[in-house]
Design a protein around this motif. Structure first.
Motif, PDB file in Angstrom:
ATOM      1  N   CYS A 273       0.786  -1.076   0.087  1.00  0.00           N
ATOM      2  CA  CYS A 273      -0.028   0.054  -0.044  1.00  0.00           C
ATOM      3  C   CYS A 273       0.941   1.245   0.079  1.00  0.00           C
ATOM      4  O   CYS A 273       2.036   1.464   0.432  1.00  0.00           O
TER       5      CYS A 273
ATOM      6  N   SER B 146      -2.357  12.432   4.610  1.00  0.00           N
ATOM      7  CA  SER B 146      -1.258  11.316   4.865  1.00  0.00           C
ATOM      8  C   SER B 146      -0.330  11.735   4.003  1.00  0.00           C
ATOM      9  O   SER B 146      -0.470  12.508   2.942  1.00  0.00           O
TER      10      SER B 146
ATOM     11  N   ARG C 169       1.252   9.881   2.029  1.00  0.00           N
ATOM     12  CA  ARG C 169       1.192   9.024   0.932  1.00  0.00           C
ATOM     13  C   ARG C 169       0.189   9.339   0.018  1.00  0.00           C
ATOM     14  O   ARG C 169      -0.094   8.822  -0.846  1.00  0.00           O
TER      15      ARG C 169
ATOM     16  N   ASP D 268      -1.344  -7.016   4.174  1.00  0.00           N
ATOM     17  CA  ASP D 268      -1.577  -5.774   3.627  1.00  0.00           C
ATOM     18  C   ASP D 268      -0.434  -4.821   4.424  1.00  0.00           C
ATOM     19  O   ASP D 268      -0.562  -4.635   5.797  1.00  0.00           O
TER      20      ASP D 268
ATOM     21  N   SER E 180       2.405  -1.361   4.369  1.00  0.00           N
ATOM     22  CA  SER E 180       2.974  -0.202   3.901  1.00  0.00           C
ATOM     23  C   SER E 180       4.072   0.343   4.678  1.00  0.00           C
ATOM     24  O   SER E 180       5.312   0.327   4.090  1.00  0.00           O
ATOM     25  N   SER E 181       4.066   0.812   5.789  1.00  0.00           N
ATOM     26  CA  SER E 181       5.241   1.392   6.701  1.00  0.00           C
ATOM     27  C   SER E 181       6.457   0.535   6.743  1.00  0.00           C
ATOM     28  O   SER E 181       7.459   1.269   6.477  1.00  0.00           O
TER      29      SER E 181
HETATM   30  O1  LIG Z   1      -1.170   4.967   4.537  1.00  0.00           O
HETATM   31  C1  LIG Z   1      -1.988   5.629   4.881  1.00  0.00           C
HETATM   32  O2  LIG Z   1      -1.167   6.826   4.887  1.00  0.00           O
HETATM   33  C2  LIG Z   1      -3.339   5.768   5.078  1.00  0.00           C
HETATM   34  C3  LIG Z   1      -4.298   6.778   4.858  1.00  0.00           C
HETATM   35  C4  LIG Z   1      -5.217   6.658   5.206  1.00  0.00           C
HETATM   36  C5  LIG Z   1      -5.950   5.311   5.369  1.00  0.00           C
HETATM   37  C6  LIG Z   1      -5.282   4.137   5.144  1.00  0.00           C
HETATM   38  C7  LIG Z   1      -3.874   4.265   5.268  1.00  0.00           C
HETATM   39  N1  LIG Z   1      -2.899   3.189   5.120  1.00  0.00           N
HETATM   40  C8  LIG Z   1      -3.538   1.684   5.362  1.00  0.00           C
HETATM   41  O3  LIG Z   1      -2.882   1.411   6.548  1.00  0.00           O
HETATM   42  C9  LIG Z   1      -2.718  -0.079   6.364  1.00  0.00           C
HETATM   43  C10 LIG Z   1      -1.650  -0.583   7.063  1.00  0.00           C
HETATM   44  O4  LIG Z   1      -0.538   0.239   7.039  1.00  0.00           O
HETATM   45  P1  LIG Z   1       0.747  -0.149   7.859  1.00  0.00           P
HETATM   46  O5  LIG Z   1       1.457  -1.261   7.347  1.00  0.00           O
HETATM   47  O6  LIG Z   1       0.379  -0.296   9.237  1.00  0.00           O
HETATM   48  O7  LIG Z   1       1.637   1.209   7.453  1.00  0.00           O
HETATM   49  C11 LIG Z   1      -3.064  -0.496   4.944  1.00  0.00           C
HETATM   50  O8  LIG Z   1      -4.344  -0.999   4.743  1.00  0.00           O
HETATM   51  C12 LIG Z   1      -3.127   1.043   4.264  1.00  0.00           C
HETATM   52  O9  LIG Z   1      -3.733   0.998   3.365  1.00  0.00           O
END
Ligand SMILES: O=C(O)c1ccccc1N[C@@H]1O[C@H](COP(=O)(O)O)[C@@H](O)[C@H]1O
Length: 212
Positions: free
Chosen positions: A13, A40, A42, A184, A186-187
């Motif tokens: 993501c 965000s 992102r 899923d 992202s960070s």
């Molecule tokens: O990533 C973002 O900035 C974000 C903004 C708004 C809604 C969801 C967002 N991210 C979602 O968060 C999860 C997991 O992320 P992480 O691995 O904990 O960083 C994922 O579903 C992203 O879509």
């Protein structure tokens, strides 16, 4: 010996650059998430998302990640050829009624006492639940030990997408706890706030590594 578990699909993501699409193609991701949320880091414009998405392999599904999605934005997302709507915050009735796109309802779990409330309602109109940690893309897991059996029961009959602070170290534990259809992340696959080819590859390798 590790117990055999199902092998979930992988969503990466928060793509913000064209090279991020190349990383996903090379690593063989299943889903690519684009964040449409101004608060965000992102956040991408629809134009930018379309530009990046054009570089994705055809078999990678595109997920529009939104917060309290406004009906006016739905048609634009549909026009760009997104495959799935991921909705955090409020899922508005008009949104459910106007789109044929599958909806992934995100539940951001901060208080384990209110878990059942987060999953309540909307059941018939959604394809899956994204079980996520507190905050949006906060990179923190919720309490797996306390929540896993309840989350599995509450999401029964729907896709379960496990999110929230997953990384290459904890993802297999998460898979054993939840048996998700999709993991899923992202960070943890970022370096200095940008997607990292190496971290994406490592994460996907861990998810797909053969059980011994
Ligand atoms: O990533 C973002 O900035 C974000 C903004 C708004 C809604 C969801 C967002 N991210 C979602 O968060 C999860 C997991 O992320 P992480 O691995 O904990 O960083 C994922 O579903 C992203 O879509």
């Amino acid at each position: 010996m590790e117990k055999t578990v199902n092998r979930p699909k992988v969503k990466i993501c928060g793509l913000t650059r064209i090279e991020d699409a190349d990383f996903l193609n090379e690593a063989g991701a299943d889903y690519a998430g684009f964040v449409f949320y101004e608060k965000s880091r992102r956040n991408v414009s629809l134009k930018k998302a379309a530009e990046i998405a054009a570089h994705l392999s055809a078999d990678i599904k595109k997920v529009a990640v939104t917060v309290s999605l406004e009906p006016a934005f739905v048609k634009e997302i549909e026009t760009l050829g997104f495959d799935i709507l991921q909705v955090h915050g409020t899922l508005k009735t008009e949104v459910k009624e106007m789109t044929a796109l599958p909806i992934w309802r995100a539940v951001n779990i901060s208080d384990t006492d209110t878990l059942e409330e987060l999953f309540a309602g909307n059941r018939e109109s959604i394809e899956g639940y994204v079980a996520d940690g507190a905050g949006y893309g906060g990179g923190k897991p919720f309490d797996w030990e306390v929540c896993s059996s309840r989350v599995r029961a509450l999401s029964k009959g729907k896709k379960l997408i496990l999110a929230g602070g997953l990384d290459a170290e904890n993802v297999r534990t998460g898979i054993r706890y939840f048996h998700p259809d999709v993991v899923d992340v992202s960070s943890s696959v970022e370096e200095d706030g940008k997607k990292s080819r190496q971290k994406i590859e490592e994460f996907i390798r861990k998810v797909r590594k053969d059980e011994q």
